[in-house]
Design an enzyme around this catalytic site. Structure first.
Site, short mmCIF file in Angstrom:
data_model
loop_
_atom_site.label_atom_id
_atom_site.label_comp_id
_atom_site.label_asym_id
_atom_site.label_seq_id
_atom_site.Cartn_x
_atom_site.Cartn_y
_atom_site.Cartn_z
N ILE A 1 0.87 -1.17 0.00
CA ILE A 1 0.00 0.00 0.00
C ILE A 1 0.91 1.23 0.00
O ILE A 1 2.07 1.16 0.38
CB ILE A 1 -0.97 0.03 1.20
CG1 ILE A 1 -0.22 -0.06 2.53
CG2 ILE A 1 -1.99 -1.10 1.09
CD1 ILE A 1 -1.15 0.01 3.74
N ASP A 2 0.37 2.35 -0.45
CA ASP A 2 1.18 3.55 -0.62
C ASP A 2 1.70 4.09 0.71
O ASP A 2 1.12 3.82 1.77
CB ASP A 2 0.36 4.65 -1.31
CG ASP A 2 -0.10 4.26 -2.70
OD1 ASP A 2 0.62 3.49 -3.36
OD2 ASP A 2 -1.18 4.72 -3.12
N LYS A 3 2.75 4.87 0.62
CA LYS A 3 3.37 5.46 1.81
C LYS A 3 2.35 6.15 2.70
O LYS A 3 2.32 5.94 3.92
CB LYS A 3 4.45 6.47 1.38
CG LYS A 3 5.03 7.28 2.52
CD LYS A 3 5.97 8.36 2.02
CE LYS A 3 6.45 9.26 3.16
NZ LYS A 3 7.33 10.36 2.67
N ARG B 1 -7.15 5.73 -5.74
CA ARG B 1 -6.91 7.15 -5.93
C ARG B 1 -7.18 7.57 -7.38
O ARG B 1 -7.78 8.62 -7.64
CB ARG B 1 -5.47 7.48 -5.54
CG ARG B 1 -5.16 7.15 -4.09
CD ARG B 1 -3.67 7.10 -3.79
NE ARG B 1 -3.06 8.41 -3.90
CZ ARG B 1 -1.75 8.62 -3.81
NH1 ARG B 1 -0.93 7.60 -3.63
NH2 ARG B 1 -1.27 9.83 -3.90
#
Length: 359
Positions: free
Chosen positions: A167-169, A270
């Site tokens: 998963i993204d930062k 997103r």
């Protein structure tokens, strides 16, 4: 670099380094170089490099070529280019090469579940998952290496164990880590076959027209901005992606939605939510850090800016994760409550709407 150096797949994964922030020639750094044997028969460069670079795929090499990162005698070439004897083929990326070795670092991690096969971790927002792209230390992988430093069976530099997905930062929530090669292969196939269960909560700008829906659209790198992904208008370009969403709570100008992933592409939620006109709240990369709905009154602008300060990242949380245990066959389901920043953010919007309705 010698011609036998291993090549890390991550070098072709998320090209997330701004060329104007480094001092390489023309904003590029050499990662791999090979002089083609004089007796080499003409062969496509993507096939040629796939046979020589370890731990990567032909698809990623094709993406690198299409992005202008592969050269023949200094000239950028496409993946269909046929190499010739005596040529020098180079792979140039927009960031310096770094030491691929994962070093254990004493970083606290929130372990939701652990046994001899898997670890389920609740990742906080702000933590990078894997070293790379200018973040070579302080990552979740470094933390896992420390947690398992006394386990003789776990080698953090072995690609056959470790992270199964990412998963993204600046996204919080659940991740599964494989402690054995068998577990990684098994769970990886579950992700591939779309049998895992993943649900996210997100706060988005505006209110979708339908209370629930499905977003389908191939995701590819934005040709105008390499730091962004985008939905492709050409069905032959990009990777198939499907997101199911459902409205949970409406706050007038923003909406809390539940998103269930059928596929797992880079920035999928997103990108898909932006594609239908509802970027995630405070998602700087996709325009959600601007006031996209609401009034022009200064009081409202100050309220939204205060909300941005409370949750200074995209309002996205990987809330549930489910998979079949690789050895027991038991169905495993985990839930992570919304983190404090998102809870405070939702509370602030609830109060705003409540006060507006009573005045």
């Amino acid at each position: 670099m010698n011609n036998n150096s291993p090549f890390d797949t991550e070098d072709l994964d998320d090209l997330d380094f701004r060329p104007d922030e480094n001092d390489g020639k023309d904003g590029l750094y050499e990662h791999y170089r090979i002089v083609v044997d004089t007796g080499q028969k003409p062969v496509r460069v993507d096939k040629f490099l796939t046979e020589r670079l370890t731990n990567t795929s032909r698809n990623r090499i094709q993406q690198a070529a299409d992005a202008g990162f592969i050269f023949a005698d200094g000239r950028p070439i496409k993946s269909s280019y046929k190499v010739k004897g005596g040529e020098t083929i180079t792979l140039m990326l927009d960031r310096p090469k770094y030491d691929n070795d994962i070093t254990p670092e004493d970083i606290p991690i929130d372990i939701v579940y652990e046994d001899d096969q898997v670890i389920v971790i609740n990742k906080p927002a702000g933590m990078v998952v894997h070293p790379g792209c200018g973040n070579y230390h302080g990552t979740l992988v470094n933390a896992i290496a420390w947690h398992l430093k006394d386990d003789p069976k776990y080698d953090p530099n072995d690609p056959h164990v470790g992270l199964v997905h990412r998963i993204d930062k600046d996204t919080s929530g659940l991740l599964v880590v494989a402690k054995t090669p068998e577990a990684k292969t098994n769970i990886g196939l579950q992700f591939y076959n779309k049998t895992t269960r993943r649900m996210y909560r997100a706060l988005v700008w505006g209110t979708p027209e339908s209370d629930k829906g499905t977003i389908t659209g191939n995701i590819t790198r934005n040709p105008h901005d390499r730091l962004q992904m985008a939905v492709s208008t050409d069905p032959a370009i990009g990777k198939h992606a499907v997101t199911h969403y459902r409205i949970i709570e409406k706050f007038g100008y923003v909406t809390l939605v539940e998103c269930v992933l059928e596929t797992g592409r880079t920035h999928q939620i997103r990108v898909h939510m932006r594609h239908i006109g509802h970027p995630l709240f405070n998602d700087a990369r996709y325009g959600g850090d601007q006031i996209l709905r609401g009034t022009t009154f200064n009081k409202y602008k100050q309220f939204v800016n205060n909300c941005f300060a409370i949750c200074p990242r995209q309002a996205l949380h990987a809330m549930t994760l489910g998979f079949t245990h690789p050895t027991t066959g038991k169905e495993m389901d985990f839930t992570s409550p919304l983190p404090d920043d998102m809870e405070q953010l939702l509370g602030k919007w609830r109060n705003y709407i409540s006060n507006r309705e009573t005045t």
